[in-house]
Design an enzyme around this catalytic site. Structure first.
Site, PDB file in Angstrom:
ATOM      1  N   ASP A 221      41.313  -1.988 -24.838  1.00  0.00           N
ATOM      2  CA  ASP A 221      40.431  -3.115 -25.128  1.00  0.00           C
ATOM      3  C   ASP A 221      40.587  -4.169 -24.030  1.00  0.00           C
ATOM      4  O   ASP A 221      41.722  -4.496 -23.632  1.00  0.00           O
ATOM      5  CB  ASP A 221      40.794  -3.702 -26.492  1.00  0.00           C
ATOM      6  CG  ASP A 221      39.896  -4.860 -26.879  1.00  0.00           C
ATOM      7  OD1 ASP A 221      38.855  -4.609 -27.483  1.00  0.00           O
ATOM      8  OD2 ASP A 221      40.247  -6.019 -26.558  1.00  0.00           O
ATOM      9  N   ASN A 229      32.153 -13.337 -21.149  1.00  0.00           N
ATOM     10  CA  ASN A 229      30.720 -13.378 -21.445  1.00  0.00           C
ATOM     11  C   ASN A 229      30.237 -14.805 -21.688  1.00  0.00           C
ATOM     12  O   ASN A 229      29.194 -15.221 -21.179  1.00  0.00           O
ATOM     13  CB  ASN A 229      30.417 -12.518 -22.670  1.00  0.00           C
ATOM     14  CG  ASN A 229      30.024 -11.096 -22.299  1.00  0.00           C
ATOM     15  OD1 ASN A 229      29.701 -10.801 -21.155  1.00  0.00           O
ATOM     16  ND2 ASN A 229      30.064 -10.207 -23.275  1.00  0.00           N
ATOM     17  N   ASP A 238      29.151  -7.353 -17.797  1.00  0.00           N
ATOM     18  CA  ASP A 238      28.894  -5.954 -17.422  1.00  0.00           C
ATOM     19  C   ASP A 238      29.709  -5.557 -16.192  1.00  0.00           C
ATOM     20  O   ASP A 238      30.177  -4.412 -16.082  1.00  0.00           O
ATOM     21  CB  ASP A 238      27.403  -5.741 -17.148  1.00  0.00           C
ATOM     22  CG  ASP A 238      26.564  -5.746 -18.421  1.00  0.00           C
ATOM     23  OD1 ASP A 238      27.155  -5.700 -19.521  1.00  0.00           O
ATOM     24  OD2 ASP A 238      25.331  -5.802 -18.307  1.00  0.00           O
ATOM     25  N   ASP A 264      33.696  -3.644 -25.842  1.00  0.00           N
ATOM     26  CA  ASP A 264      34.604  -3.759 -24.690  1.00  0.00           C
ATOM     27  C   ASP A 264      35.788  -2.811 -24.826  1.00  0.00           C
ATOM     28  O   ASP A 264      36.830  -3.016 -24.205  1.00  0.00           O
ATOM     29  CB  ASP A 264      35.096  -5.203 -24.543  1.00  0.00           C
ATOM     30  CG  ASP A 264      35.848  -5.683 -25.780  1.00  0.00           C
ATOM     31  OD1 ASP A 264      35.574  -5.171 -26.879  1.00  0.00           O
ATOM     32  OD2 ASP A 264      36.714  -6.569 -25.648  1.00  0.00           O
TER      33      ASP A 264
END
Length: 345
Positions: A221, A229, A238, A264
């Site tokens: 993770d 973000n 991304d 993620d």
């Protein structure tokens, strides 16, 4: 222009579908199975009676008392999975291409035989031209020679048609393979997606059980991904995912399979791998990612570093494929709880 609507289902049709759905729900409940779309599709298809091979597998499971979430999922993967349908198309394309090639080869061999026959007839006609008393026979051979030429022309046309067909089938095969690849590839990171993970997990667990070999699973993770973000936007998010995916691919071993598990999170399936070996791979991955510096490409602005929390588990500690995922996920939660940027197994 208004779209043409489909004819409404009749009352009998609705009643029939409802009856099948009720049977499926009753069987799922009595077998103490999880009511999810895949399980429902298997039992709905079973009671529809439209897939005899699926019905045989279900009947065999019931006869042996082995109906379970795992066994039903295996039936789904074997008979209902979209991935399997694509694989069947690939196999059909391969067979069709091979058949076209085989027929083309046979025609080529036949054409060679006709060529030899043609040469023999030409020689006979030339010899008979020198012999007046064999005019009748000469006429017969001349007619045969014309027929031979007609056969050669027909064979040539057929070979050309088959070559064209073989090329078309080959292109179709490539298109199907591309479609298959696209259907199991995550568009952001270019690694396998969750559909491929679910498919390969079942397959690799079955292979490990059959061969008596180890199998490990890593779930990684991205730490504080939401902050990336929120602070920098989804494009940078991304970029983070692509950076992690690239690092994973560069630091696993041949035969290991990297996939995007969701959001993620990434997963790595490691065949013939014990827990201690999986933890060693996890640490290699974690260290490689933590050394990466994230830059904004347009300005080369330093955006910080990325770290991973990783959970690892071995099939020996799990009863089912789902159990292996739960075990790795529990270790991932432990890694996060212990301060992140670490591996726990």
């Amino acid at each position: 222009m208004a779209q043409r609507s489909e004819p409404a289902a009749t009352a009998d049709e609705r009643l029939h579908v409802a009856s099948i759905a009720a049977k499926a729900l009753a069987r799922i409940t009595s077998a103490d199975l999880l009511l999810d779309p895949k399980t429902f599709e298997v039992w709905f298809t079973y009671f529809c009676g439209t897939n005899q091979e699926l019905a045989k597998d279900i009947d065999a499971l019931e006869a042996s008392g082995q109906v379970s979430p795992n066994s039903v999922k295996t039936v789904y993967d074997r008979h209902c999975s979209p991935l399997r349908a694509l694989q069947q198309l690939v196999s059909a394309g391969e067979r069709l291409r091979d058949e076209a090639h085989t027929v083309g080869t046979l025609l080529g061999t036949a054409s060679e035989a006709v060529d030899v026959y043609d040469v023999g007839l030409r020689h006979a006609v030339e010899q008979l031209d020198l012999m007046e008393e064999n005019k009748a026979l000469n006429a017969v051979l001349t007619a045969l020679l014309k027929s031979t030429k007609d056969i050669k022309r027909a064979n040539a046309r057929m070979q050309a048609h088959l070559r064209k067909s073989e090329n078309q089938v080959l292109q179709l095969q490539r298109n199907i393979e591309l479609l298959q690849l696209e259907s199991v590839t995550d568009p952001v990171t270019a690694v396998g997606n969750r559909k491929l993970f679910d498919f390969m997990l079942v397959r690799m667990v079955a292979e490990a059980r059959t061969a008596g070999t180890a199998l490990a699973l890593i779930i990684a993770d991205v730490d504080h991904f939401k902050e990336f973000n929120d602070q920098y936007g989804h494009q940078i998010g991304d970029e983070v995912l692509r950076l992690v995916a690239t690092s994973l691919k560069q630091n696993v071993r041949e035969g290991d399979l990297v996939l995007r598990f969701g959001g993620d999170e990434f997963a790595v399936l490691l065949p013939r791998t014990t827990l201690s070996e999986a933890l060693a791979v996890s640490e290699t991955i974690r260290a490689a990612v933590s050394r990466k510096v994230l830059l904004r490409r347009s300005t080369q602005e330093h955006l910080g570093r990325v770290s991973l929390s990783i959970g690892a588990a071995e099939l020996a500690d799990a009863v089912t494929p789902e159990g292996l995922v739960r075990a790795a996920d529990a270790c991932l939660l432990s890694a996060k709880g212990a301060g992140r940027n670490r591996s726990v197994g």
